[in-house]
Design a protein around this motif. Structure first.
Motif, PDB file in Angstrom:
ATOM      1  N   ASN A 222       0.825  -1.208   0.000  1.00 46.38           N
ATOM      2  CA  ASN A 222       0.000   0.000   0.000  1.00 46.38           C
ATOM      3  C   ASN A 222       0.858   1.256   0.000  1.00 46.38           C
ATOM      4  OD1 ASN A 222      -2.956   0.848   0.326  1.00 46.38           O
ATOM      5  ND2 ASN A 222      -1.955   2.035   1.948  1.00 46.38           N
ATOM      6  N   GLU A 226       0.682   4.174  -2.808  1.00 43.80           N
ATOM      7  CA  GLU A 226       0.367   5.560  -2.467  1.00 43.80           C
ATOM      8  C   GLU A 226       1.387   6.521  -3.048  1.00 43.80           C
ATOM      9  OE1 GLU A 226       0.056   5.672   1.769  1.00 43.80           O
ATOM     10  OE2 GLU A 226      -2.119   5.360   1.758  1.00 43.80           O
ATOM     11  N   THR A 231      -3.433   1.955  -7.959  1.00 48.99           N
ATOM     12  CA  THR A 231      -4.341   1.009  -7.305  1.00 48.99           C
ATOM     13  C   THR A 231      -4.055  -0.385  -7.825  1.00 48.99           C
ATOM     14  OG1 THR A 231      -6.044   2.730  -7.151  1.00 48.99           O
ATOM     15  CG2 THR A 231      -6.751   0.444  -6.813  1.00 48.99           C
ATOM     16  N   ASP A 331      -6.325   1.081   1.455  1.00 51.85           N
ATOM     17  CA  ASP A 331      -7.348   1.375   0.447  1.00 51.85           C
ATOM     18  C   ASP A 331      -6.816   1.362  -0.974  1.00 51.85           C
ATOM     19  OD1 ASP A 331      -5.797   3.591   0.740  1.00 51.85           O
ATOM     20  OD2 ASP A 331      -7.439   5.002   1.080  1.00 51.85           O
ATOM     21  N   ARG A 332      -5.509   1.221  -1.146  1.00 47.39           N
ATOM     22  CA  ARG A 332      -4.945   1.139  -2.487  1.00 47.39           C
ATOM     23  C   ARG A 332      -4.921  -0.289  -3.025  1.00 47.39           C
ATOM     24  NH1 ARG A 332      -4.097   6.026  -5.270  1.00 47.39           N
ATOM     25  NH2 ARG A 332      -3.821   7.636  -3.688  1.00 47.39           N
TER      26      ARG A 332
END
Length: 415
Positions: A222, A226, A231, A331-332
């Protein structure tokens, strides 16, 4: 890389050779550095505890610990092979990580190496009169550790290699990743069901080798995503089998694909670190072997049903906990969800096929499905109802006695 290093260190520490060697090396270092404390001891102690008082004890320890270690190793290997033969070959790796066995063997080997090294140091003249006091004190500590280890070993031998002990270890191994799943859904990544599909322009991460996906370093993955504002869609979660040069994931954005691949750990075997389904698969294999014509042990299969039911019920309680934090941490990264249907299929599908013609086994299957259908986790309750329907379908096809079929259908209605 940090998570992978920690993973490999943890795996090395659980390996018998590494753990026993570490204890043995520590014992050798203690014996070598004992003379450094000579200057801190009063002369009265050096006169009281001479080398003549220590050497006979060291000789006894060296000879006895070598015999005890050799004998215990033989028992350990024989017990583990017997357990693997009774259950399934997959449990052998779990048994080899039994902490009680490893700790006891480490104490025995460490005591042998400490006593042997101390004898050599005495005979070679490296130990003076004051060092004998240190060695005597360390020998007393060593004897205390040996006594505790022997008592633990005696208690452990009463169950080592038994099917009950094996099933308990497998159940513990199956419970841990599912508990993490309840606390950290999707390993902390975004669920694929709540995320958009990977765009056609995304780039594929090709597997560098054929094998099982054992571990994914999601935190570091992640961080890299970022930095690149990218993603990642993971199509092969832990436990998946992949072939060399086939896609494991797809990334949307400009990223160093090789750097992303370093966060995927592949191996020849499935492991339980992140694979929430593997422990249930092993339990199901144990039940299937118990139901084979050569074994014919339905009691073990029923025991496995209860253990799987207990694991899934506990998972359901964790998944329905109102204080559970389901917010994604990474969240990635987008990854598929381990569903209740998958877990019930892994635990019960082959068991139902192998025991489909047995009244006692199918009766317990129906009872387990009925109880799980009352779970507060709606996904598990719905999956349990589907499992109950599948069980009744197998009963109708496999059991010839109409009265037995009627009785089982009646059990399916009981709450």
């Amino acid at each position: 890389m940090r998570e992978r290093i920690w993973l490999w260190l943890t795996r090395l520490w659980r390996r018998p050779g590494i753990r026993i060697s570490a204890f043995g090396s520590a014992a050798l270092l203690v014996a070598l550095f004992a003379p450094l404390f000579d200057q801190f001891l009063p002369d009265s102690l050096a006169q009281r505890f001479s080398r003549d008082a220590v050497l006979p004890i060291l000789n006894i320890l060296a000879s006895s610990m070598l015999a005890v270690t050799t004998f215990s190793l033989g028992i350990m290997v024989q017990a583990f092979r017997s357990a693997a033969g009774q259950a399934t070959p997959r449990v052998y790796r779990l048994l080899m990580q039994d902490m009680t066995t490893l700790n006891v063997m480490s104490v025995f080997v460490g005591a042998f190496l400490f006593s042997l090294a101390s004898i050599v140091m005495f005979r070679a003249g490296f130990y003076g009169d004051s060092a004998a006091v240190i060695v005597f004190g360390l020998t007393m500590v060593c004897i205390l550790m040996i006594v505790v280890a022997i008592l633990r070993w005696i208690a452990h031998l009463s169950q080592l290699g038994s099917l009950h002990h094996t099933l308990t270890l497998v159940e513990q191994s199956a419970t841990q990743p599912l508990e993490r799943l309840a606390k950290t859904p999707n390993l902390g990544a975004r669920p694929a069901s709540d995320a958009p599909r990977a765009p056609d322009s995304s780039k594929a991460l090709l597997s560098p080798r054929s094998g099982y996906v054992q571990f994914i370093s999601l935190a570091e993955l992640n961080e890299q995503l970022e930095k690149q504002d990218a993603t990642l869609w993971v199509y092969t979660p832990p436990g998946s089998w992949v072939l060399k040069d086939t896609p494991m994931a797809y990334v949307d954005g400009e990223c160093d694909l090789d750097a992303l691949l370093e966060n995927f750990t592949l191996g020849d075997e499935r492991t339980v670190e992140q694979d929430a389904r593997f422990g249930l698969v092993i339990l199901s294999e144990v039940a299937s072997r118990a139901l084979s014509p050569g074994v014919n042990d339905p009691g073990t299969a029923i025991d496995v049903i209860h253990r799987i039911e207990r694991i899934l019920w506990s998972l359901g309680q964790g998944m329905s906990d109102p204080e559970r934090d389901a917010k994604p941490k990474f969240d990635r990264v987008i990854i598929g969800t381990v569903s209740a249907n998958d877990l019930l299929h892994d635990g019960f599908a082959s068991l139902m096929q192998d025991g489909g013609d047995r009244f006692d086994v199918m009766a317990q299957m129906l009872k387990a499905a009925n109880r799980l259908s009352k779970s507060d986790w709606s996904d598990l309750a719905n999956a349990a109802e589907e499992t109950r329907a599948a069980t009744l379908g197998i009963i109708d096809r496999r059991i010839d006695d109409p009265d037995a079929v009627k009785a089982l259908h009646q059990k399916a209605k009981e709450t």
